[in-house]
Design a protein around this motif. Sequence first.
Motif, PDB file in Angstrom:
ATOM      1  N   VAL A  15       0.835  -1.205   0.000  1.00 20.77           N
ATOM      2  CA  VAL A  15       0.000   0.000   0.000  1.00 20.77           C
ATOM      3  C   VAL A  15       0.866   1.250   0.000  1.00 20.77           C
ATOM      4  CG1 VAL A  15      -1.751   1.299   1.272  1.00 20.77           C
ATOM      5  CG2 VAL A  15      -1.940  -1.189   1.063  1.00 20.77           C
ATOM      6  N   ARG A  16       1.965   1.238   0.746  1.00 21.71           N
ATOM      7  CA  ARG A  16       2.867   2.395   0.738  1.00 21.71           C
ATOM      8  C   ARG A  16       3.387   2.661  -0.675  1.00 21.71           C
ATOM      9  NH1 ARG A  16       5.153  -0.163   5.420  1.00 21.71           N
ATOM     10  NH2 ARG A  16       7.100  -0.581   4.305  1.00 21.71           N
ATOM     11  N   ILE A  17       3.734   1.588  -1.405  1.00 21.32           N
ATOM     12  CA  ILE A  17       4.199   1.754  -2.786  1.00 21.32           C
ATOM     13  C   ILE A  17       3.119   2.420  -3.627  1.00 21.32           C
ATOM     14  CG2 ILE A  17       4.855   0.548  -4.900  1.00 21.32           C
ATOM     15  CD1 ILE A  17       6.139  -1.619  -3.089  1.00 21.32           C
ATOM     16  N   ALA A  18       1.891   1.924  -3.531  1.00 24.87           N
ATOM     17  CA  ALA A  18       0.794   2.487  -4.322  1.00 24.87           C
ATOM     18  C   ALA A  18       0.583   3.961  -3.994  1.00 24.87           C
ATOM     19  CB  ALA A  18      -0.483   1.692  -4.073  1.00 24.87           C
ATOM     20  N   LEU A  19       0.594   4.306  -2.713  1.00 25.51           N
ATOM     21  CA  LEU A  19       0.421   5.700  -2.310  1.00 25.51           C
ATOM     22  C   LEU A  19       1.543   6.571  -2.872  1.00 25.51           C
ATOM     23  CD1 LEU A  19      -0.639   5.073   1.386  1.00 25.51           C
ATOM     24  CD2 LEU A  19      -2.047   6.242  -0.325  1.00 25.51           C
ATOM     25  N   GLU A  20       2.773   6.060  -2.821  1.00 21.55           N
ATOM     26  CA  GLU A  20       3.909   6.831  -3.322  1.00 21.55           C
ATOM     27  C   GLU A  20       3.868   6.963  -4.839  1.00 21.55           C
ATOM     28  OE1 GLU A  20       5.974   8.536  -1.659  1.00 21.55           O
ATOM     29  OE2 GLU A  20       5.790   7.777   0.378  1.00 21.55           O
ATOM     30  N   LEU A  21       3.510   5.900  -5.535  1.00 19.29           N
ATOM     31  CA  LEU A  21       3.416   5.973  -6.995  1.00 19.29           C
ATOM     32  C   LEU A  21       2.396   7.011  -7.429  1.00 19.29           C
ATOM     33  CD1 LEU A  21       3.599   2.188  -7.984  1.00 19.29           C
ATOM     34  CD2 LEU A  21       5.250   3.953  -8.653  1.00 19.29           C
ATOM     35  N   LYS A  22       1.324   7.132  -6.666  1.00 20.84           N
ATOM     36  CA  LYS A  22       0.264   8.073  -7.015  1.00 20.84           C
ATOM     37  C   LYS A  22       0.474   9.457  -6.410  1.00 20.84           C
ATOM     38  CE  LYS A  22      -3.162   4.581  -8.047  1.00 20.84           C
ATOM     39  NZ  LYS A  22      -3.378   5.023  -9.449  1.00 20.84           N
ATOM     40  N   GLY A  23       1.553   9.604  -5.634  1.00 26.85           N
ATOM     41  CA  GLY A  23       1.856  10.902  -5.056  1.00 26.85           C
ATOM     42  C   GLY A  23       0.844  11.370  -4.035  1.00 26.85           C
ATOM     43  N   ILE A  70      -5.514  -0.963  -2.552  1.00 26.71           N
ATOM     44  CA  ILE A  70      -4.815  -0.504  -3.758  1.00 26.71           C
ATOM     45  C   ILE A  70      -5.788  -0.317  -4.910  1.00 26.71           C
ATOM     46  CG2 ILE A  70      -3.070  -1.111  -5.486  1.00 26.71           C
ATOM     47  CD1 ILE A  70      -1.522  -2.526  -3.215  1.00 26.71           C
ATOM     48  N   GLU A  71      -6.730  -1.234  -5.058  1.00 30.52           N
ATOM     49  CA  GLU A  71      -7.703  -1.071  -6.137  1.00 30.52           C
ATOM     50  C   GLU A  71      -8.588   0.152  -5.890  1.00 30.52           C
ATOM     51  OE1 GLU A  71      -9.524  -4.008  -8.323  1.00 30.52           O
ATOM     52  OE2 GLU A  71      -8.047  -5.587  -7.910  1.00 30.52           O
ATOM     53  N   TYR A  72      -8.923   0.431  -4.639  1.00 27.87           N
ATOM     54  CA  TYR A  72      -9.675   1.656  -4.323  1.00 27.87           C
ATOM     55  C   TYR A  72      -8.873   2.889  -4.733  1.00 27.87           C
ATOM     56  CZ  TYR A  72     -11.402   5.600  -1.605  1.00 27.87           C
ATOM     57  OH  TYR A  72     -11.850   6.844  -1.244  1.00 27.87           O
ATOM     58  N   LEU A  73      -7.600   2.908  -4.370  1.00 21.78           N
ATOM     59  CA  LEU A  73      -6.750   4.045  -4.730  1.00 21.78           C
ATOM     60  C   LEU A  73      -6.659   4.201  -6.244  1.00 21.78           C
ATOM     61  CD1 LEU A  73      -3.842   3.545  -2.163  1.00 21.78           C
ATOM     62  CD2 LEU A  73      -5.645   5.290  -2.082  1.00 21.78           C
ATOM     63  N   THR A  76      -9.994   5.702  -7.505  1.00 20.85           N
ATOM     64  CA  THR A  76     -10.259   7.085  -7.095  1.00 20.85           C
ATOM     65  C   THR A  76      -9.170   8.048  -7.553  1.00 20.85           C
ATOM     66  OG1 THR A  76      -9.266   6.618  -4.924  1.00 20.85           O
ATOM     67  CG2 THR A  76     -11.669   6.419  -5.121  1.00 20.85           C
ATOM     68  N   HIS A  77      -7.988   7.521  -7.842  1.00 26.60           N
ATOM     69  CA  HIS A  77      -6.868   8.335  -8.338  1.00 26.60           C
ATOM     70  C   HIS A  77      -6.255   7.577  -9.517  1.00 26.60           C
ATOM     71  CE1 HIS A  77      -7.418   9.451  -4.083  1.00 26.60           C
ATOM     72  NE2 HIS A  77      -7.051  10.660  -4.462  1.00 26.60           N
ATOM     73  N   PRO A  78      -6.869   7.673 -10.687  1.00 21.01           N
ATOM     74  CA  PRO A  78      -6.552   6.771 -11.803  1.00 21.01           C
ATOM     75  C   PRO A  78      -5.144   6.878 -12.377  1.00 21.01           C
ATOM     76  CG  PRO A  78      -8.679   7.853 -12.129  1.00 21.01           C
ATOM     77  CD  PRO A  78      -8.012   8.553 -10.999  1.00 21.01           C
ATOM     78  N   GLN A  79      -4.445   7.974 -12.125  1.00 24.75           N
ATOM     79  CA  GLN A  79      -3.115   8.134 -12.720  1.00 24.75           C
ATOM     80  C   GLN A  79      -2.034   8.235 -11.654  1.00 24.75           C
ATOM     81  OE1 GLN A  79      -2.606   7.789 -15.939  1.00 24.75           O
ATOM     82  NE2 GLN A  79      -4.828   7.536 -16.235  1.00 24.75           N
ATOM     83  N   PRO A  80      -0.936   7.539 -11.874  1.00 25.16           N
ATOM     84  CA  PRO A  80      -0.698   6.532 -12.912  1.00 25.16           C
ATOM     85  C   PRO A  80      -1.472   5.248 -12.608  1.00 25.16           C
ATOM     86  CG  PRO A  80       1.157   6.584 -11.417  1.00 25.16           C
ATOM     87  CD  PRO A  80       0.245   7.705 -10.993  1.00 25.16           C
ATOM     88  N   ALA A  81      -1.944   4.610 -13.646  1.00 20.81           N
ATOM     89  CA  ALA A  81      -2.787   3.424 -13.477  1.00 20.81           C
ATOM     90  C   ALA A  81      -1.980   2.221 -13.016  1.00 20.81           C
ATOM     91  CB  ALA A  81      -3.483   3.098 -14.794  1.00 20.81           C
ATOM     92  N   LEU A  82      -2.491   1.525 -12.016  1.00 16.27           N
ATOM     93  CA  LEU A  82      -1.858   0.293 -11.530  1.00 16.27           C
ATOM     94  C   LEU A  82      -2.543  -0.946 -12.100  1.00 16.27           C
ATOM     95  CD1 LEU A  82      -1.217   1.313  -7.819  1.00 16.27           C
ATOM     96  CD2 LEU A  82       0.341   1.449  -9.777  1.00 16.27           C
ATOM     97  N   LEU A  83      -3.710  -0.747 -12.688  1.00 23.91           N
ATOM     98  CA  LEU A  83      -4.408  -1.797 -13.438  1.00 23.91           C
ATOM     99  C   LEU A  83      -4.689  -1.251 -14.832  1.00 23.91           C
ATOM    100  CD1 LEU A  83      -6.769  -3.102 -10.655  1.00 23.91           C
ATOM    101  CD2 LEU A  83      -5.123  -4.494 -11.907  1.00 23.91           C
ATOM    102  N   LEU A  84      -4.549  -2.084 -15.822  1.00 18.35           N
ATOM    103  CA  LEU A  84      -4.574  -1.626 -17.198  1.00 18.35           C
ATOM    104  C   LEU A  84      -5.981  -1.426 -17.733  1.00 18.35           C
ATOM    105  CD1 LEU A  84      -1.682  -3.814 -18.613  1.00 18.35           C
ATOM    106  CD2 LEU A  84      -1.589  -1.662 -17.365  1.00 18.35           C
ATOM    107  N   ALA A  85      -6.065  -0.719 -18.853  1.00 20.17           N
ATOM    108  CA  ALA A  85      -7.358  -0.427 -19.449  1.00 20.17           C
ATOM    109  C   ALA A  85      -7.982  -1.658 -20.096  1.00 20.17           C
ATOM    110  CB  ALA A  85      -7.212   0.689 -20.484  1.00 20.17           C
TER     111      ALA A  85
END
Length: 212
Positions: A15-23, A70-73, A76-85
């Motif tokens: 989760v920390r990684i996801a938060l950091e990737l999304k700023g 992580i999926e919630y993040l 709610t904050h789509p960029q950068p995407a962690l799951l693809l289109a």
Amino acid sequence: MKLYNYFRSSASFRVRIALELKGLAYEYRAVHLAKGEQKQPEFTALTAEGLVPLLELDDGRRLTQSMAIIEYLDETHPQPALLLADAAGRARVRALAQIVACEIHPLNNLRVLKYLVHELKVGDEAKNAWYRHWVRLGLESYEAQLAAQPATYSHGDAPTLADCCLVPQIFNAQRFDCDLSGLPRTMAVFEACMKLPAFQRAQPSACPDFEA
């Protein structure tokens, strides 16, 4: 947001990684699992599961389970995407993530290791052998998946949910002195991730509760 977590918890690390990737800014709340703080009334009042990570949103709602958080993040904050289109890409990323989150981690988390030692009276050597066996088996599967579709990261040219899961697992594998030989693509992905500031900021040694 407040993130209740533990520096050594791989699920918290995801989760920390996801938060950091999304700023995304968050307040770090330490819950020391090895000292049993997750069982204290102050924490169980927040979540009946008594597990980390727990993400408390600005409006007071609380989310549990790292993959769901992580999926919630990502929603709610789509960029950068962690799951693809594309659906097939999302399925592959989820499958890679679940090799770690569903196949390796549940057999090796702190509760399981403590049960092996305290309830089943398994010695440290046997406990560590147990840990290394399941890590190796899972990472061999991960390696085979990467070999079938090589890329800079687990899937494509940018980090995804899969990398949020893989990197903490490699950290733990190194801590338990697991055999990581013969996994060239997996380790190359790990090294590519660790060159990124977001992964560096999320790693255990960067946490305020870090203990060597």
